[in-house]
Design a protein around this motif. Sequence first.
Motif, short mmCIF file in Angstrom:
data_model
loop_
_atom_site.label_atom_id
_atom_site.label_comp_id
_atom_site.label_asym_id
_atom_site.label_seq_id
_atom_site.Cartn_x
_atom_site.Cartn_y
_atom_site.Cartn_z
N VAL A 1 -4.90 2.01 -6.51
CA VAL A 1 -4.87 3.11 -5.54
C VAL A 1 -5.03 4.44 -6.26
O VAL A 1 -5.75 5.33 -5.79
CB VAL A 1 -3.58 3.07 -4.71
N HIS B 1 0.83 -1.20 0.00
CA HIS B 1 0.00 0.00 0.00
C HIS B 1 0.87 1.26 0.00
O HIS B 1 0.55 2.24 -0.69
CB HIS B 1 -0.93 0.01 1.21
N CYS C 1 -4.74 -2.72 6.65
CA CYS C 1 -3.88 -3.83 6.20
C CYS C 1 -3.55 -4.75 7.37
O CYS C 1 -2.41 -5.17 7.56
CB CYS C 1 -2.59 -3.30 5.59
N HIS D 1 -6.03 3.26 5.10
CA HIS D 1 -5.71 1.96 4.49
C HIS D 1 -5.66 0.91 5.61
O HIS D 1 -4.84 1.02 6.54
CB HIS D 1 -4.35 2.01 3.80
#
Length: 384
Positions: free
Chosen positions: A320, A19, A72, A70
Motif C-alpha cells: 500500500v 487494508h 475488498c 480500496h
Amino acid sequence: MTPTLRAGIIGTGFMGAVHSHAVRAAGSAISAVAGSSQASAEAAAAKLGALTAAGSAEELIARDDVDVVHICTPNATHADLARKAIAAGKAVICEKPLATSVEDARELSGLADQAGVVAAVPFVYRFYPAVREARDRIRAGEAGRLWLLHGSYLQDWLAGAEATNWRVDSQLGGASRAFGDIGVHWCDLMEFTTGHRITRLMARTSRAYEQRETGGSLSPVATEDGATLLFETDRGATGSLVVSQVSPGRKNRLWFSFDGTEASFSFNQERPDTLQIGRTDSSTDIPVGPQTLSTPGGRRYAMLPPGHPQGYQDSFNAFVADTYAAVQGQEREGLPTFRDGLRAALLTDAVVTSAAQQSWVDVPGTGNTLDPFKSSPAVERQKQ
C-alpha cells in the motif's frame, strides 16, 4: 509538501481490516467505509478507524475526500466497482481476482491505462524482503540457468464439510476457487521472482467434499478444493504447483523452490524470516534483516533486525505504501497493477479449461512484455 492521500474502503470483512491497517501505516486517513448495509458500514467505521460510514459503494466512490478506492468485496462485484472508480478518476486498489472473467479483466486493465490512474492488485507476497533478495540474486545470475520451478500453496481453513464461505459459491467467487484464490498468488510470485512466464500448462482440479453444509443442510459444491499443475515457461523451464485449501495443519504455507544449474532459492511464507540458498557444496539459511540481506531489493523492504520476522501485514503495508507513492508520482519497481490482475485471470481461465478438457492448453500473454509498472501510462502521467 505532497498532500496526504485519503482512502475509501469498500468491504467490511477480514480484507477490509487488513487494508485499513496498511492505510494507517502509510500515514494516510480513511475518509469513509462502505458495507453491504448502512449498519455494517457504521460498525466497520468504528472498528477500522474511518471518519464516516458511506451509504453505498457508489456514494463512497463519488466523495471528494476519497483519493484511493480500496475494493475488498466478494469477487463477483470487483469489476463493476473498479469500473466506477476508474470513471470517477480515482486511484484503485482492487482485491484479487481483479475480475471473474478474462474479458472483464482485460477491459479494466485497458480502462486504467486510458484513464491514467494508478490501479493495483494486492499480490503482496512480492513484498517480502526474502523474495526481493531472491529476485535480485536470480537476476544477477547466481542461480545459473533456472530449469525447474516448483512449489505449493496449502491452507486448511476449508477442512471439514461444515466449513463454508461465499467463495465456495461459483456465482460469487468465480469458476475457480483454490487456484483462483491462492494459486494465482504463487504463479505471480514465481513469474515476478524468476522473470519466467508460464506458456503452457496441464491442470487437474479436485474436491475433498462434494457437498458442504450451508444453512443447516448440505449443498453441492461446484468449485475445487485443490489443484495440481504442470507447466512450461518461455525460458525453457518446467515446473509444478500443488494448491489446496483443505490440507489440515497448513495455515498459509506458500512455499517455492526455484532451481538453477548453480543454486536453488527456497522460501516458506509460514517462516518468512529466512531465505534458503542451496548449492552442491553448501546450504545456507539467510536470516532476514537489513544487516544480513545483500541486495537493494531485499534491504529496501527489510525494516527490522534479524530475528524479528516480518509477516503478511508488513508486506501488505509495503504494498500500500508503494501504491500511494505511485499515486503521488514516485516510481516503485515491481508494483502489481491491473495488468497483473489480467495475467492472473488468463492463468485461471487456462487452469479451468485444462481441467475440463484434460489436456495441455496455451496461456496467452497480456499484450505487453514490458514491466507492467514502468510501462503504465498512469505512472508517467503522475510524474508530469
